[in-house]
Write an enzyme that holds these catalytic residues in place. Sequence first.
Site, short mmCIF file in Angstrom:
data_model
loop_
_atom_site.label_atom_id
_atom_site.label_comp_id
_atom_site.label_asym_id
_atom_site.label_seq_id
_atom_site.Cartn_x
_atom_site.Cartn_y
_atom_site.Cartn_z
N GLY B 12 0.89 -1.04 0.18
CA GLY B 12 0.03 -0.05 -0.06
C GLY B 12 0.94 1.45 -0.23
O GLY B 12 2.10 1.62 -0.63
N LYS B 205 4.57 5.49 19.48
CA LYS B 205 6.13 5.68 19.73
C LYS B 205 6.68 6.36 21.33
O LYS B 205 8.13 5.73 21.12
CB LYS B 205 5.86 7.33 18.57
CG LYS B 205 5.40 6.83 17.11
CD LYS B 205 4.74 7.48 16.50
CE LYS B 205 4.00 7.38 15.53
NZ LYS B 205 3.88 8.57 14.43
N GLY B 310 4.02 9.46 5.99
CA GLY B 310 3.99 9.89 4.17
C GLY B 310 4.78 8.55 3.66
O GLY B 310 6.32 7.38 4.29
#
Lengths: 440, 440
Positions: B12, B205, B310
């Site tokens: 993807g 994170k 991104g």
Amino acid sequence: MDVLNLGMVGGGTVGSGVFHALQQNGEVLARRIGVRIQVRKVAVKAVDEPRPYPIPHRFLTTDWRAVVEDPEVHLVTELVGGTTVARTIVLTALRLGKPVITANKALLSAHGPELFREAERHGTNLYYEASVCGGIPIIKALREGFVGNRIRALYGIVNGTCNYILTRMARDRADFPTVLAEAQRQGYAETPPDLDIDGHDAQHKTGILASLAHGTWIPASRINVEGIRSVTPLDLEFAAQLGYTIKLLGIVKQLNAPESDEDPTEVQVSVYPALIPSAHVLAGVQGVFNAVFVRGDVVGDTLFYGQGAGKDATASAVLSDLADAALDVRLGTRRRRPAFVEVPGRIRVVPMDEIVTRSFVRLSVVDRPGVLARIAAVFGQAKIGIASVIQPEGHTGEVVPLILMLHEAPDGAVRKALARIGRLPVVKAPPVRFRVESLS
Amino acid sequence: MDVLNLGMVGGGTVGSGVFHALQQNGEVLARRIGVRIQVRKVAVKAVDEPRPYPIPHRFLTTDWRAVVEDPEVHLVTELVGGTTVARTIVLTALRLGKPVITANKALLSAHGPELFREAERHGTNLYYEASVCGGIPIIKALREGFVGNRIRALYGIVNGTCNYILTRMARDRADFPTVLAEAQRQGYAETPPDLDIDGHDAQHKTGILASLAHGTWIPASRINVEGIRSVTPLDLEFAAQLGYTIKLLGIVKQLNAPESDEDPTEVQVSVYPALIPSAHVLAGVQGVFNAVFVRGDVVGDTLFYGQGAGKDATASAVLSDLADAALDVRLGTRRRRPAFVEVPGRIRVVPMDEIVTRSFVRLSVVDRPGVLARIAAVFGQAKIGIASVIQPEGHTGEVVPLILMLHEAPDGAVRKALARIGRLPVVKAPPVRFRVESLS
């Protein structure tokens, strides 16, 4: 746990910092990498000279050969600086197959390819994270973090002394000699300060970064360098009014997109004070801090920030290299990441005269009608466009400042036009000019 | 040159980014590390689904097992996301002794220790640079660059969606729902947006960074998390007047200096929107960019900045891990830097109620004399000092805002005092409170 013995050459600022950091954090480092690094000997110039952190006498010797050649020494740090004895020390260790960790950018700049060759020949390696930007792991970032990138542009604030001086000048509206003298008193600038303020230290570091970015060794001789002596508080003030900050930058910029493998990649490699947009992250780097802005074709824009010098920050980088070297020795992978990897492909370092930038120009002119017309005529003949002109208020007397922002033009053309302008009778001092980098 | 085959699971956004980056830069990567990484197969949900970069059909399959179990596949990327199938994929590859590269922070957060154990048991490794802050090599920096440091403090802007929303709200004085809707239209925020704006992505994170910093796995359940829904343009405006910017921060802070090895190291690990000084480098991080500020005991203050998400930025991190994994396979050093190294020493994650910070409080109060006295009385009883009070002008009507800056106080005490204040008849909406982090 495996133990490796470290022979240290140099026990001054950085050397004693490394010794101290290993005392403090050697155990946690050992737990993290599974190898204990044990200092065996430290060669120093004089046993009793003062050092920022004490090193017990039992570690000290004045005979560096005894350290490097000790068969029980597995790893060597070269932290003496300079390019003569340091070169011999590094070559001696490499020829014995011992990995060498150095912080010596001047040595790399002068003798990098020779040292890399010797390391390869003797199946060992040279580690130099500490040579550029102290504690910032920029070499690891470039070589490993961005291994899948082509580096399109790199702009570095790589000299803390210059950045401290420019920051203070801008903040306090103080002139260069005053701030320099103060920086020297506070230990932020050396005496003589030339290596820093004339840009040579930045030149060494920029050369290393450019070489790593492009996989071709770029010697210092091909790097155009200008220092910060010509910057005045007036320049900083007008730059600020126009939305810019002046920083000494190391610049590595790809200028073309070669269509085939035969075409050379054209690269600008230079060091000069430049106007950068005040809103850019790089403009916010204050005082002795360093930062490197890197644009990769995959990763996009990145910035790495930290202390570029000092015993502790530099020691952090040496410890990082020591960990890599220790793992390489223990695992028998000394050539895992060779000190320098040549990547095929022609690189053309474009001469400064061909580089195209915008310019900020400050002239000292007589305060009389018609002066601007004569200056504009010279730029017009040279086909250099003027973007804006500021005749600052509040200056009285025979000679007043005149600020011009020029459109993009080749550096050689601007240089020649400014030489002509400098000879006009209405111009009373050599023109001062800084390039403008949009960083976009 | 050695060639290693890569089996990709997930094609993807990130997966196709990795495929594309390998097409573009695979050759230069191979030159740099001396190993060529060749994509063999890409497992996808549906062959014909649209993807940001095309992947030729001959690479595609819908059978991930056929990719992972292919004996010719040496390296595996898991880029499907989620915590169920992804877990099975990673475990299957690890049990075959294959190194796995993942960008999946949710998976690590939920199953990290299990995956690390399986990697160890099967003599292989798990690489996850891409799981935190996309293209910023922060995991390499923490584990390798700062291997000789104890991490005293870490403040991360680790969620680009939240940073984009807060940046736009501050710049345009727009309210949260408006900016969120626009961010969703532009693809900067997902639908539903909860994982980002409620802080859970940042929590994953921050947990990974905290665990690496302290050598003890810190599960998400021990991380206090608050999102950005309660931030209004008014808060950003008053914060700015006071010299602060509001950012969603992941915070990992050592709170004590243990005197002996028996004493636990006390650590704060939390995610919340906080006021930070506008002059700090971290405050300058705008839009979708991420940044992590790290303070090491040796290196001092550092900052790492770049795109946190991104297809391309994340691909850059995956390629970095692929290079390390390829070297490890080729050199037979798969456990060189194990995915997670437990460092002995007790860590106590301090409960939020005990954390001491300054606070920014916004109340909606009736516009009547005596209101401040009643509020101040509650803080006084709770022994919480008030540093300043702003009754902003220009607000008319029955209910007006009242801003207070509180001195340092334990979080639990502030929470209880605000609950009491919220019940006062003169207070017309639940109190809004943000902590103030000086970063010093």
